[in-house]
Motif scaffolding. Structure first.
Motif, PDB file in Angstrom:
ATOM      1  N   PRO A  43       0.833  -1.207   0.000  1.00 32.09           N
ATOM      2  CA  PRO A  43       0.000   0.000   0.000  1.00 32.09           C
ATOM      3  C   PRO A  43       0.868   1.257   0.000  1.00 32.09           C
ATOM      4  CG  PRO A  43      -0.141  -1.130   2.125  1.00 32.09           C
ATOM      5  CD  PRO A  43       0.725  -1.964   1.233  1.00 32.09           C
ATOM      6  N   GLN A  48      -5.845   3.237   1.382  1.00 30.08           N
ATOM      7  CA  GLN A  48      -5.857   1.789   1.165  1.00 30.08           C
ATOM      8  C   GLN A  48      -6.021   1.046   2.493  1.00 30.08           C
ATOM      9  OE1 GLN A  48      -2.143   2.302  -1.205  1.00 30.08           O
ATOM     10  NE2 GLN A  48      -3.013   0.653  -2.449  1.00 30.08           N
ATOM     11  N   THR A  51      -9.652   1.141   3.629  1.00 29.14           N
ATOM     12  CA  THR A  51     -10.419   0.089   2.952  1.00 29.14           C
ATOM     13  C   THR A  51     -10.189  -1.259   3.625  1.00 29.14           C
ATOM     14  OG1 THR A  51     -10.283   1.296   0.869  1.00 29.14           O
ATOM     15  CG2 THR A  51     -10.802  -1.055   0.728  1.00 29.14           C
TER      16      THR A  51
END
Length: 191
Positions: A43, A48, A51
């Motif tokens: 990442p 990210q 998420t």
């Protein structure tokens, strides 16, 4: 059944993730030293991790178990994330669902047996929630450290094949499991 929001092992404090964990989890997961086996998955943006945490929390809400944020008991320092999460295209389809054992710990804490300690706690939690569901760990063949952890916690190598989606077509995916897998479960493991 649900796992408590906090689980303690000899050296670790395993907690259900919270949005406030993002920065610490991002700092660990963004470390290139953790991605030598699959660099393109590293990442690069904190969003990210948002998420990921949202996905982990959905697992906690729907299955009573998901990835934990991992802290050292002695200091409270966040050193990574990991645990068992339910995977499958339809998690309610018992023919395809699996517990996926995974973890990512700070490179500064590798080689101390912490991943094994975390993995044992995760396997015990998954067994309390749904012992009828197989536990797998999938990894790339050149990630010998992760394979060693899978073997230490009693998982057996059940499948090897090209790693789907890997930009390097020569990479092999290994699937470890706590029992034989059906064709549907193996298909889930290879997605």
């Amino acid at each position: 059944m649900s796992t408590p929001a906090e689980t303690r092992t000899d050296r670790l404090l395993l907690r259900r993730p919270e949005p406030a964990d993002r920065d610490a989890v991002f700092a660990i997961n963004a470390d290139p030293r953790l991605w030598t086996h699959f660099p393109s998955l590293r990442p690069t943006e904190p969003a990210q991790i948002d998420t990921m945490i949202e996905r982990w929390l959905r697992g906690w809400e729907s299955r009573g178990l998901g990835s934990w944020v991992v802290r050292l008991r002695e200091t409270g320092e966040v050193i990574g994330n990991g645990g068992c999460t339910m995977i499958g295209s339809d998690p309610d389809d018992p023919a395809a669902r699996l517990w996926n054992l995974g973890y990512r710990l700070s490179a500064d804490h590798h080689g101390r047996g912490l991943a094994t300690e975390l993995s044992r706690a995760a396997l015990a939690a998954a067994a309390r929630i749904a012992s009828d569901v197989p536990v797998i760990a999938y990894l790339v063949a050149h990630n010998r450290a992760s394979a060693g952890v899978a073997e230490k916690v009693g998982l057996q190598l059940v499948h090897r094949a090209p790693d789907p989606g890997n930009p390097d077509p020569s990479v092999t995916r290994l699937v470890y499991a706590d029992r034989p897998l059906t064709a549907a479960q193996l298909a889930t493991a290879m997605r």
